[in-house]
Write an enzyme that holds these catalytic residues in place. Structure first.
Site, PDB file in Angstrom:
ATOM      1  N   TYR A  39     -21.880 -10.220 -63.308  1.00 16.07           N
ATOM      2  CA  TYR A  39     -20.772 -10.786 -64.096  1.00 16.07           C
ATOM      3  C   TYR A  39     -19.537 -11.025 -63.200  1.00 16.07           C
ATOM      4  O   TYR A  39     -18.574 -11.635 -63.641  1.00 16.07           O
ATOM      5  CB  TYR A  39     -20.356  -9.866 -65.263  1.00 16.07           C
ATOM      6  CG  TYR A  39     -21.439  -9.509 -66.254  1.00 16.07           C
ATOM      7  CD1 TYR A  39     -22.673 -10.146 -66.269  1.00 16.07           C
ATOM      8  CD2 TYR A  39     -21.228  -8.511 -67.211  1.00 16.07           C
ATOM      9  CE1 TYR A  39     -23.658  -9.797 -67.181  1.00 16.07           C
ATOM     10  CE2 TYR A  39     -22.209  -8.166 -68.130  1.00 16.07           C
ATOM     11  CZ  TYR A  39     -23.424  -8.802 -68.099  1.00 16.07           C
ATOM     12  OH  TYR A  39     -24.399  -8.448 -69.007  1.00 16.07           O
TER      13      TYR A  39
HETATM   14  N1  NAP Z   1     -28.468  -7.258 -70.541  1.00 16.72           N
HETATM   15  C1  NAP Z   1     -28.399  -8.540 -70.753  1.00 16.72           C
HETATM   16  O1  NAP Z   1     -29.317  -9.313 -70.403  1.00 16.72           O
HETATM   17  C2  NAP Z   1     -27.204  -9.106 -71.472  1.00 16.72           C
HETATM   18  C3  NAP Z   1     -27.245 -10.437 -71.892  1.00 16.72           C
HETATM   19  C4  NAP Z   1     -26.146 -10.928 -72.600  1.00 16.72           C
HETATM   20  C5  NAP Z   1     -25.057 -10.122 -72.861  1.00 16.72           C
HETATM   21  N2  NAP Z   1     -25.039  -8.830 -72.406  1.00 16.72           N
HETATM   22  C6  NAP Z   1     -23.854  -7.955 -72.657  1.00 16.72           C
HETATM   23  O2  NAP Z   1     -23.539  -8.004 -74.054  1.00 16.72           O
HETATM   24  C7  NAP Z   1     -22.186  -8.392 -74.226  1.00 16.72           C
HETATM   25  C8  NAP Z   1     -21.986  -9.103 -75.552  1.00 16.72           C
HETATM   26  O3  NAP Z   1     -22.768 -10.270 -75.669  1.00 16.72           O
HETATM   27  P1  NAP Z   1     -22.175 -11.756 -75.535  1.00 16.72           P
HETATM   28  O4  NAP Z   1     -20.968 -11.749 -74.660  1.00 16.72           O
HETATM   29  O5  NAP Z   1     -23.327 -12.618 -75.155  1.00 16.72           O
HETATM   30  O6  NAP Z   1     -21.799 -12.192 -77.004  1.00 16.72           O
HETATM   31  P2  NAP Z   1     -21.154 -11.588 -78.336  1.00 16.72           P
HETATM   32  O7  NAP Z   1     -20.536 -10.265 -78.075  1.00 16.72           O
HETATM   33  O8  NAP Z   1     -22.176 -11.741 -79.398  1.00 16.72           O
HETATM   34  O9  NAP Z   1     -20.037 -12.670 -78.643  1.00 16.72           O
HETATM   35  C9  NAP Z   1     -18.892 -12.801 -77.851  1.00 16.72           C
HETATM   36  C10 NAP Z   1     -18.018 -13.880 -78.501  1.00 16.72           C
HETATM   37  O10 NAP Z   1     -17.566 -13.423 -79.789  1.00 16.72           O
HETATM   38  C11 NAP Z   1     -16.155 -13.624 -79.905  1.00 16.72           C
HETATM   39  N3  NAP Z   1     -15.612 -12.503 -80.675  1.00 16.72           N
HETATM   40  C12 NAP Z   1     -15.486 -11.204 -80.301  1.00 16.72           C
HETATM   41  N4  NAP Z   1     -14.956 -10.460 -81.292  1.00 16.72           N
HETATM   42  C13 NAP Z   1     -14.729 -11.314 -82.334  1.00 16.72           C
HETATM   43  C14 NAP Z   1     -14.197 -11.140 -83.626  1.00 16.72           C
HETATM   44  N5  NAP Z   1     -13.789  -9.945 -84.072  1.00 16.72           N
HETATM   45  N6  NAP Z   1     -14.100 -12.242 -84.447  1.00 16.72           N
HETATM   46  C15 NAP Z   1     -14.509 -13.464 -84.009  1.00 16.72           C
HETATM   47  N7  NAP Z   1     -15.036 -13.685 -82.771  1.00 16.72           N
HETATM   48  C16 NAP Z   1     -15.140 -12.612 -81.938  1.00 16.72           C
HETATM   49  C17 NAP Z   1     -15.639 -13.628 -78.490  1.00 16.72           C
HETATM   50  O11 NAP Z   1     -14.503 -14.436 -78.378  1.00 16.72           O
HETATM   51  P3  NAP Z   1     -13.068 -13.866 -77.842  1.00 16.72           P
HETATM   52  O12 NAP Z   1     -13.265 -13.445 -76.413  1.00 16.72           O
HETATM   53  O13 NAP Z   1     -12.208 -15.072 -78.005  1.00 16.72           O
HETATM   54  O14 NAP Z   1     -12.700 -12.736 -78.768  1.00 16.72           O
HETATM   55  C18 NAP Z   1     -16.800 -14.234 -77.698  1.00 16.72           C
HETATM   56  O15 NAP Z   1     -16.703 -15.639 -77.648  1.00 16.72           O
HETATM   57  C19 NAP Z   1     -21.927  -9.245 -72.993  1.00 16.72           C
HETATM   58  O16 NAP Z   1     -20.556  -9.512 -72.785  1.00 16.72           O
HETATM   59  C20 NAP Z   1     -22.585  -8.414 -71.932  1.00 16.72           C
HETATM   60  O17 NAP Z   1     -21.753  -7.310 -71.587  1.00 16.72           O
HETATM   61  C21 NAP Z   1     -26.108  -8.304 -71.740  1.00 16.72           C
END
Ligand code: NAP
Length: 285
Positions: free
Chosen positions: A58
């Site tokens: 990341y």
């Molecule tokens: N191990 C793996 O292969 C893997 C793969 C993918 C992800 N991950 C981990 O999982 C984490 C989370 O997954 P993700 O980043 O894919 O997606 P997510 O957490 O499902 O979604 C993130 C999005 O949701 C928005 N958001 C957050 N809180 C909110 C709220 N209360 N109301 C409305 N929108 C909101 C954020 O926007 P804002 O920033 O504008 O709030 C961002 O655009 C990653 O950051 C990473 O650390 C791991």
């Protein structure tokens, strides 16, 4: 963080370590300004998060480190209060040749031996895996000296994965749910057409449950996991979302809500690396 009596905020892993059920996700595919991740991690620690999910790939580990250091210097936390998850890779990220992603033939079982050795040094407290299928966990468990403490996978009501949840519970492997909102912030080149979970926060079923409990859809989607003792790591770079996402320990979804959420299952994944489909260990089939 708010907490109603009796609602746990941590789980005990199979190695005896306590892991906070809520962590801050930090993968930022969209362009973000300098230090944005540091500010988000600082806001999260101030809001009560004691778990941050990060990865070498990341490219924000330094920013996360600076946030932790600054909060230690302010006397808000001690290092031992924080549960930091990371995932290691080689120096070159996603190497390519002739436009194709290069892979290695290294067996994950051999990588796991290295992880066990790392735990023995005391530099890491717990070791786990990510994106492992039941078959891969079976194979790993058959040779591992130390079982994985956690399997971090994509989980949300559009991708319920009940078999994997049941299997991990039966083996005392904790689950961490990534992309709990269907990863709506991904740029269009990462999105998967009609079978993409990015609109999950707008689903009317989630909206109705949120209204019923006077919560937001985001809080319902997070509560859905912690109520199942599944760790969840929503990503946000906005302090008001970071705070909103902590308020999930003072209400309960009833069985009807949980069943309605599970019934949204449609096998939609945000995270797939299609270029690697032919790899023998490809986990997203
Ligand atoms: N191990 C793996 O292969 C893997 C793969 C993918 C992800 N991950 C981990 O999982 C984490 C989370 O997954 P993700 O980043 O894919 O997606 P997510 O957490 O499902 O979604 C993130 C999005 O949701 C928005 N958001 C957050 N809180 C909110 C709220 N209360 N109301 C409305 N929108 C909101 C954020 O926007 P804002 O920033 O504008 O709030 C961002 O655009 C990653 O950051 C990473 O650390 C791991």
């Amino acid at each position: 963080m708010e907490e109603r009596a009796g609602q746990p905020r941590t789980i005990e892993l199979n190695d005896g370590t306590c892991m906070p059920l809520l962590g801050l996700g930090t993968w930022k595919p969209e362009a973000t300004g300098p230090d944005m991740c540091q500010r988000a991690a600082e806001a999260a620690i101030a809001a009560g998060y004691r778990h941050i999910d990060t990865a070498y790939s990341y490219r924000i580990e330094t920013e996360v480190g600076k946030a932790i250091q600054s909060k230690i210097q302010q006397g808000i936390i001690r290092r031992q209060d924080m549960f930091i998850v990371s995932k290691k890779m080689g120096d070159e990220l996603f190497p390519e040749k002739d436009g194709k992603m290069l892979t290695t033939n290294i067996d994950y079982v051999d990588v796991w031996k290295g992880m066990e050795a790392l735990k023995a040094t005391g530099k890491v407290k717990s070791i786990g895996v990510s994106n492992f299928t039941i078959e891969q966990l079976e194979r790993l468990l058959s040779v591992a000296k130390i079982p994985p403490a956690v399997n971090q996978v994509e989980l949300h009501p559009y991708l319920v994965q009940s078999d994997l949840i049941d299997y991990c519970k039966s083996k005392n492997i904790a689950l961490t749910a990534y992309s709990p909102f269907g990863s709506p912030g991904r740029p269009s080149e990462y999105q998967r057409g009609d079978a993409d979970p990015r609109t999950l926060l707008e689903d009317p079923v989630v909206g109705d449950i949120a209204k019923k409990h006077r919560r937001t859809p985001a809080q319902v989607l997070l509560r859905y996991h912690v109520q199942q003792s599944i760790v969840v790591i929503p990503k946000s770079m906005k302090s008001h979302h970071i705070l909103e996402n902590t308020k999930i320990f003072d209400f309960t979804l009833d069985e009807e809500d949980m069943n309605a959420l599970r019934s949204l299952n449609r096998g939609w994944r945000a995270c797939i690396i299609t270029q690697l489909e032919s790899h023998p260990f490809y986990p997203f089939k």
